[in-house]
Design a protein around this motif. Structure first.
Motif, PDB file in Angstrom:
ATOM      1  N   TYR A 127       1.119  -8.344 -42.294  1.00 61.47           N
ATOM      2  CA  TYR A 127      -0.209  -8.399 -41.656  1.00 61.47           C
ATOM      3  C   TYR A 127      -0.865  -9.761 -41.889  1.00 61.47           C
ATOM      4  CZ  TYR A 127      -5.148  -7.293 -40.809  1.00 61.47           C
ATOM      5  OH  TYR A 127      -6.445  -7.319 -40.357  1.00 61.47           O
TER       6      TYR A 127
ATOM      7  N   THR B 214      -1.379 -12.743 -39.136  1.00 58.37           N
ATOM      8  CA  THR B 214      -2.766 -13.142 -38.894  1.00 58.37           C
ATOM      9  C   THR B 214      -2.928 -14.654 -39.012  1.00 58.37           C
ATOM     10  OG1 THR B 214      -3.670 -11.018 -39.630  1.00 58.37           O
ATOM     11  CG2 THR B 214      -5.144 -12.916 -39.698  1.00 58.37           C
TER      12      THR B 214
ATOM     13  N   ARG C 189      -1.645 -16.297 -35.974  1.00 56.86           N
ATOM     14  CA  ARG C 189      -2.563 -16.147 -34.832  1.00 56.86           C
ATOM     15  C   ARG C 189      -3.771 -17.077 -34.970  1.00 56.86           C
ATOM     16  NH1 ARG C 189      -2.018 -10.290 -35.600  1.00 56.86           N
ATOM     17  NH2 ARG C 189      -0.440  -9.481 -34.168  1.00 56.86           N
TER      18      ARG C 189
ATOM     19  N   LEU D 285     -16.468  -3.762 -35.971  1.00 62.31           N
ATOM     20  CA  LEU D 285     -16.120  -2.820 -34.903  1.00 62.31           C
ATOM     21  C   LEU D 285     -16.835  -3.124 -33.590  1.00 62.31           C
ATOM     22  CD1 LEU D 285     -15.992   0.519 -36.934  1.00 62.31           C
ATOM     23  CD2 LEU D 285     -14.097  -0.953 -36.232  1.00 62.31           C
TER      24      LEU D 285
ATOM     25  N   PRO E 121     -15.068  -8.263 -31.475  1.00 66.54           N
ATOM     26  CA  PRO E 121     -13.608  -8.361 -31.565  1.00 66.54           C
ATOM     27  C   PRO E 121     -13.175  -9.610 -32.325  1.00 66.54           C
ATOM     28  CG  PRO E 121     -14.365  -8.982 -29.373  1.00 66.54           C
ATOM     29  CD  PRO E 121     -15.568  -8.438 -30.094  1.00 66.54           C
ATOM     30  N   SER E 122     -12.016  -9.534 -32.909  1.00 64.65           N
ATOM     31  CA  SER E 122     -11.481 -10.674 -33.638  1.00 64.65           C
ATOM     32  C   SER E 122     -11.218 -11.830 -32.687  1.00 64.65           C
ATOM     33  CB  SER E 122     -10.168 -10.281 -34.328  1.00 64.65           C
ATOM     34  OG  SER E 122      -9.478 -11.425 -34.775  1.00 64.65           O
TER      35      SER E 122
ATOM     36  N   GLY F 222      -7.496 -12.543 -32.120  1.00 65.78           N
ATOM     37  CA  GLY F 222      -6.650 -11.549 -31.473  1.00 65.78           C
ATOM     38  C   GLY F 222      -6.198 -10.387 -32.317  1.00 65.78           C
ATOM     39  N   ASN F 223      -6.660 -10.283 -33.564  1.00 68.56           N
ATOM     40  CA  ASN F 223      -6.338  -9.109 -34.377  1.00 68.56           C
ATOM     41  C   ASN F 223      -7.137  -7.895 -33.900  1.00 68.56           C
ATOM     42  OD1 ASN F 223      -4.558 -10.497 -35.983  1.00 68.56           O
ATOM     43  ND2 ASN F 223      -5.533  -9.946 -37.908  1.00 68.56           N
ATOM     44  N   SER F 224      -6.700  -6.710 -34.276  1.00 67.43           N
ATOM     45  CA  SER F 224      -7.453  -5.494 -33.994  1.00 67.43           C
ATOM     46  C   SER F 224      -8.227  -5.100 -35.242  1.00 67.43           C
ATOM     47  CB  SER F 224      -6.523  -4.356 -33.584  1.00 67.43           C
ATOM     48  OG  SER F 224      -7.231  -3.130 -33.556  1.00 67.43           O
ATOM     49  N   ASN F 225      -9.547  -5.157 -35.181  1.00 66.49           N
ATOM     50  CA  ASN F 225     -10.352  -4.759 -36.327  1.00 66.49           C
ATOM     51  C   ASN F 225     -10.290  -3.250 -36.570  1.00 66.49           C
ATOM     52  OD1 ASN F 225     -11.124  -7.372 -36.961  1.00 66.49           O
ATOM     53  ND2 ASN F 225     -12.996  -7.288 -35.729  1.00 66.49           N
ATOM     54  N   ARG F 226      -9.929  -2.504 -35.548  1.00 67.12           N
ATOM     55  CA  ARG F 226      -9.755  -1.062 -35.754  1.00 67.12           C
ATOM     56  C   ARG F 226      -8.475  -0.795 -36.550  1.00 67.12           C
ATOM     57  NH1 ARG F 226     -13.461   2.022 -33.583  1.00 67.12           N
ATOM     58  NH2 ARG F 226     -14.817   1.132 -31.983  1.00 67.12           N
ATOM     59  N   ASP F 227      -7.470  -1.644 -36.371  1.00 68.05           N
ATOM     60  CA  ASP F 227      -6.285  -1.537 -37.215  1.00 68.05           C
ATOM     61  C   ASP F 227      -6.634  -1.850 -38.667  1.00 68.05           C
ATOM     62  OD1 ASP F 227      -4.748  -0.845 -35.067  1.00 68.05           O
ATOM     63  OD2 ASP F 227      -3.831  -2.835 -34.811  1.00 68.05           O
TER      64      ASP F 227
END
Length: 487
Positions: A88, A92, A95, A218, A221-222, A225-230
């Protein structure tokens, strides 16, 4: 204003009190106020992600010609990070670098690792350091603080001064709040660094609550391009602890956090690893078992099973507990170090077989090479145990250096053992004296050999049984043998 202020009995968020636009404006003003480059500590956790994301969005609003001051994002990989987090963090950072280049942001990310001589396995398996505890937390300095310090000092050397951006919040602990207040610069958003006079600290999320952090992540958004929900999913069913970039000894251990070390024994129970296994990551079970064994070696009643009666410097010491005297235990016994290496390699094989990555590495070849060197030069390991154990467990071999093996092997050691038994001499004493002579061969100046030999002879060579008898009766041991020290 603080995060505790309320309106009609309801706690106000930082966005109610200051507003996102004002938060961005403050970051922009601090960024443009001087030419000091920024160094952002990033662990991948919620707080450091919030700090980096805030900085990113704030500076993206500035014209490109004003985004000239470099920003370095540093993430410390202790080499014993929780495995689920390793990929992870790596992905990150990739990215961040890719997106920053595309958006022409002055941001570059780096993954920092400790020097091999400072790594966890070199110290624990190689030198025999016992598993870290609250009384002897040797890992933090070597794995985290020193790693970050080197980058900061290199940056100071190159740029003169730097500003550290840390994702720390007030209200997390009284100690942290006290440190943050102690170094504040009056009339400035910056603080003095606690140890480096040419470094400053800026904490853009210090007024955020935990709810503020998650609300922000939440809803925004990052940018890379990461998912903050992940990210939120990583925290579910585990403690809500975050492991910030550690730059001082006041930072709490991160063993309960998904963003801590999987070998952490400073905490009583690894709730994070347990939660990951319960959520379906069964392949992590060998790691939890290994970590729990390390924790067992800290139990006072068990220490005599795993740890030597001599200290790291070869001395024997005892301390009084009530009416009794007890030996102060030293490093792990050499046989137990070898057993731990075998168990670690076996755990690595199981993780590779059952986990998502068939090439996952728990211990680097470079660490194995250094452990082998230490064992051969400091532990009189004439049997070349590291290479032997590695081949037995993995069925493979590494590119071991051959010219440092010397002329002795296990056969010579067994013969020497018989001679020492007959002469009533400690085998370890004789092998250390021989090792000193071998290490000094070929040197043009050998005068220092007498000091080296003297250091070996000045160590305490009582057996554990003799030491215990001397504790009970100081006159029970031959006066020609070294005694022990009482504290």
């Amino acid at each position: 204003m603080t995060a505790q202020q309320t309106l009609n009995g309801k706690k106000l968020s930082v966005f109610d009190r200051k507003g996102l636009a004002n938060l961005h404006k403050e970051i922009q003003e601090v960024y443009l106020s001087d030419t000091r480059p920024w160094v952002i500590g990033y662990s991948g956790g919620k707080d450091s992600t919030t700090a980096l994301q805030l900085v990113w969005y704030a500076l993206s609003e500035l014209p490109e010609e004003k985004r000239t001051k470099p920003i370095f994002v540093i993430s410390s990989d202790t080499l014993v990070e929780t495995p689920v987090i390793v990929d992870y963090i790596t992905n990150t950072l990739d990215r961040i670098n890719k997106t920053a280049a595309e958006q022409k942001m002055p941001i570059k990310a780096f993954k920092l690792t400790p020097r091999i001589i400072d790594s966890f396995w070199v110290n624990l398996l190689g030198k025999g350091y016992p598993a870290p505890s609250t009384q002897f937390r040797w890992c933090t300095e070597r794995l985290k603080i020193s790693t970050a310090d080197r980058f900061i000092l290199e940056s100071v050397t190159k740029y003169g001064e730097v500003v550290m951006i840390l994702g720390v919040r007030k209200g997390e602990s009284q100690t942290r709040d006290s440190v943050m207040d102690q170094y504040k610069i009056e009339g400035s958003k910056l603080s003095h660094h606690s140890r480096f006079p040419q470094s400053y600290v800026y904490t853009p999320i210090e007024e955020f609550s935990v709810d503020d952090v998650w609300t922000y992540l939440l809803q925004k958004p990052s940018p890379w391009g990461n998912s903050n929900r992940d990210l939120l999913a990583l925290y579910k069913s585990a403690s809500d602890g975050d492991c910030p970039l550690v730059v001082d000894k006041d930072t709490a251990p991160c063993g309960n956090s998904r963003f801590g070390c999987w070998v952490c024994t400073v905490v009583q129970k690894d709730r994070s690893m347990t939660a990951l296994i319960e959520s379906g990551e069964d392949w992590l079970e060998p790691l939890l078992e290994f970590r729990n064994e390390l924790a067992e070696t800290q139990v006072p009643e068990n220490k005599h099973l795993y740890r030597d009666h001599r200290r790291m410097n070869g001395k024997i010491k005892a301390m009084q507990k009530g009416d009794n005297w007890e030996i102060i235990r030293g490093p792990y016994k050499f046989d137990y170090q070898k057993a731990l290496l075998r168990k670690l390699l076996e755990a690595q094989m199981k993780v590779r077989k059952n986990g998502p990555n068939p090439n996952f590495t728990l211990i680097l070849p470079e660490e194995l090479f250094e452990i082998r060197r230490i064992w051969m030069t400091q532990k009189s390991d004439w049997d070349d145990s590291v290479a032997k154990i590695y081949q037995e467990v993995t069925g493979e071999t590494l590119d071991w250096t051959k010219d440092d093996l010397g002329s002795f092997s296990k056969a010579e050691q067994e013969l020497l053992q018989k001679i020492c038994d007959a002469k009533k001499l400690p085998l370890r004493l004789v092998t250390k004296l021989i090792d000193v002579e071998q290490q000094m061969q070929g040197m043009t100046k050998r005068s220092s050999i007498y000091n080296r030999l003297g250091e070996v002879l000045s160590e305490d060579w009582l057996t554990e049984e003799e030491a215990k008898r001397q504790i009970a009766n100081p006159n029970a041991v031959d006066k020609k043998r070294r005694g022990l020290r009482h504290e």
